[in-house]
Design an enzyme around this catalytic site. Structure first.
Site, PDB file in Angstrom:
ATOM      1  N   ASP A  93       0.833  -1.287   0.218  1.00  0.00           N
ATOM      2  CA  ASP A  93      -0.191   0.086  -0.093  1.00  0.00           C
ATOM      3  C   ASP A  93       0.731   1.199  -0.090  1.00  0.00           C
ATOM      4  O   ASP A  93       1.332   1.658   1.058  1.00  0.00           O
ATOM      5  CB  ASP A  93      -0.838   0.044   1.168  1.00  0.00           C
ATOM      6  CG  ASP A  93      -1.855   1.123   1.290  1.00  0.00           C
ATOM      7  OD1 ASP A  93      -1.799   1.586   0.368  1.00  0.00           O
ATOM      8  OD2 ASP A  93      -2.631   1.349   2.425  1.00  0.00           O
ATOM      9  N   GLU A 126      -2.585  10.238   0.380  1.00  0.00           N
ATOM     10  CA  GLU A 126      -3.844   9.471   0.303  1.00  0.00           C
ATOM     11  C   GLU A 126      -4.512   8.890   1.589  1.00  0.00           C
ATOM     12  O   GLU A 126      -5.542   8.909   1.569  1.00  0.00           O
ATOM     13  CB  GLU A 126      -3.536   8.396  -0.719  1.00  0.00           C
ATOM     14  CG  GLU A 126      -5.037   7.619  -1.209  1.00  0.00           C
ATOM     15  CD  GLU A 126      -5.322   6.809  -0.475  1.00  0.00           C
ATOM     16  OE1 GLU A 126      -6.590   6.185  -0.441  1.00  0.00           O
ATOM     17  OE2 GLU A 126      -4.547   6.032   0.514  1.00  0.00           O
ATOM     18  N   GLU A 127      -3.667   8.572   2.268  1.00  0.00           N
ATOM     19  CA  GLU A 127      -3.726   8.084   3.488  1.00  0.00           C
ATOM     20  C   GLU A 127      -4.526   8.710   4.465  1.00  0.00           C
ATOM     21  O   GLU A 127      -4.901   8.319   5.780  1.00  0.00           O
ATOM     22  CB  GLU A 127      -2.509   7.172   4.190  1.00  0.00           C
ATOM     23  CG  GLU A 127      -1.862   6.152   3.339  1.00  0.00           C
ATOM     24  CD  GLU A 127      -2.781   4.852   3.172  1.00  0.00           C
ATOM     25  OE1 GLU A 127      -3.831   4.718   3.913  1.00  0.00           O
ATOM     26  OE2 GLU A 127      -2.203   3.765   2.671  1.00  0.00           O
TER      27      GLU A 127
END
Ligand SMILES: *[C@@H]1O[C@H](CO)[C@@H](O)[C@H](O)[C@H]1NC(C)=O
Ligand SMILES: *[C@@H]1O[C@H](CO)[C@@H](O)[C@H](O)[C@H]1NC(C)=O
Ligand SMILES: *[C@@H]1O[C@H](CO)[C@@H](O)[C@H](O)[C@H]1NC(C)=O
Length: 405
Positions: free
Chosen positions: A153, A187-188
């Site tokens: 990820d 994004e996280e």
């Protein structure tokens, strides 16, 4: 489809199911259920053993994983990838998403407007776990495992999609104006990167999002709704409860009511689920607590965030009026396209950049690795998965370019 919600949220991502150990043998896979790409219609069937690009792919993935890039501190990884892409002949623009935090947009020549965009994110969740290569521990995939933060990820996706584009350029399948690569930050947490990308002044026919999907093509993912519940009371000596008001008691009544709310579900996305992820309150056993709060995340599978917000608010306030609910974000279920043959499909429970990127492009979501190991201390994938993802991305890109606008 356009999202009206600008606030992004974090998602779980990843995936590392052993799909096939085709590195040394070309035997049929033992477990058909795990064969996302099969049949002569799919060029992604099997990976030659090992493919010519394997060494470069593994090296790129290693470099990316070795450089820590926890959300907020992406700069070194971004600088590495910028130089890597320039070294490979791409034109690379940097776009500031936040101070010292840049998105990268890479394309061939001067045609920044392309038909297809492939995108993933460079940031990871904390803490950093170093890169480590281990022999396979799987009976179904003999290729080595790669462990470390971001292996799945989403640096597995970044390395695979960059390699896929390079391969298509090398084979003269694509040229200037066909494909651009966007690698974003944040994004996280917060989604600053994808929000900034809306200011690039570009549109696309198709956007391919790289996140771990176990090499399956997503049909969509659940949406999300986040909120805080805050209960206030009146502090006092615990021996005289009648003179105070206990904020923790109030919060517990509210959370009990919350747990009983019947949340909507759908055939396509399953159940809407709810997680009370943080709870805090009080100061000592002999003090009536003045303040208590909880933070909750809902994975939305049906209906709308607004409707669920109403449902939850009414139920909680009916049980305990002395409570406040603060909703921080709301996104409905996200559908993605899956009209490309040869892929198994899947619906995911995690969030992505997808609703944050405006425009009416086609949207594919696909990538190597198992989402169940992401954000964990055992995040890892098999090298064969990276190779298969390259083949999968090549199919998605070429099929997207073959479709008429
Ligand atoms: C980038 O790398 C330098 C040199 O290794 C290091 O000192 C710095 O802390 C890193 N920056 C970030 C944001 O991680
Ligand atoms: C919710 O609570 C968290 C944790 O205390 C806090 O960081 C956040 O700012 C709060 N958000 C709202 C909208 O109250
Ligand atoms: C959805 O919730 C129902 C009722 O609680 C449960 O029986 C069912 O197994 C759940 N479905 C999934 C896919 O979790």
């Amino acid at each position: 489809m356009k999202s009206t919600v600008t606030q992004m949220w974090v998602g779980l991502l990843a995936s590392s199911i052993a799909v096939a150990a085709l590195r040394d043998t070309q035997l049929p896979l033992q477990d058909n259920h795990q064969t996302p790409l099969s049949g002569s219609s799919s060029p992604a069937v099997s990976v030659a053993s090992p493919p010519s690009y394997s060494e470069n792919l593994v090296a790129l993935h290693k470099s990316l994983v070795e450089i820590p890039s926890i959300t907020g501190s992406e700069a070194n990884a971004t600088a590495f990838l910028r130089d890597y892409l320039r070294g490979r002949g791409f034109t690379v623009e940097t776009q500031q998403a936040a101070p010292c935090r840049d998105n990268l947009l890479a394309y061939l020549g001067s045609a920044r407007q392309t038909r297809v965009l492939v995108t993933s994110h460079i940031d990871t969740v904390p803490p950093f776990w170093p890169y480590e290569r281990r022999p396979s521990s799987s009976s179904s995939d003999a290729s080595d495992e790669v462990w470390g933060r971001g292996t799945v990820d989403a640096k597995g996706s970044v390395a695979s999609l960059v390699t896929a584009v390079e391969q298509l350029i090398e084979s003269n399948t694509i040229g200037s104006g066909d494909v651009a690569i966007l690698v974003d930050v944040g994004e996280e947490r917060g989604g600053e990167g994808i929000r900034a990308a809306n200011n690039l002044g570009l549109t696309w026919e198709t956007v391919i999002f790289g996140e771990p999907t176990r090499l399956k093509l997503a049909r969509g993912h659940k949406g999300g709704l986040g909120f805080n519940i805050t209960a206030r009371g009146i502090a006092g000596h615990s021996g005289y409860p009648e003179l105070g008001a206990n904020a923790i008691d109030r919060l517990v009544r509210g959370l009990t009511a919350l747990a009983a709310v019947e949340l909507p579900w759908s055939e396509a996305f399953g159940n809407t689920t709810l997680n009370v992820g943080k709870i805090q309150g009080g100061v000592a056993a002999n003090v009536i607590p003045e303040l208590a709060f909880a933070t909750v995340s809902v994975r939305v599978a049906a209906s709308s965030p607004k409707a669920i917000q109403k449902l939850i608010t009414e139920a909680v306030l009916a049980a305990e009026p002395e409570i406040e609910l603060d909703f921080t974000y709301g996104i409905g279920p996200v559908t993605t396209d899956y009209d490309v043959e040869g892929f198994e499909t899947i619906v995911l429970n995690y969030g992505t950049d997808i609703p944050g990127l405006k425009g009416d492009h086609k949207r594919y979501l696909y990538g190597p690795g198992d989402f169940l190991v992401t954000h964990s201390d055992h995040e890892h994938l098999h090298i064969s998965e990276l190779e298969q993802a390259v083949e999968g991305y090549k199919v998605l890109i070429t099929e997207s370019l073959n479709k008429k606008e």
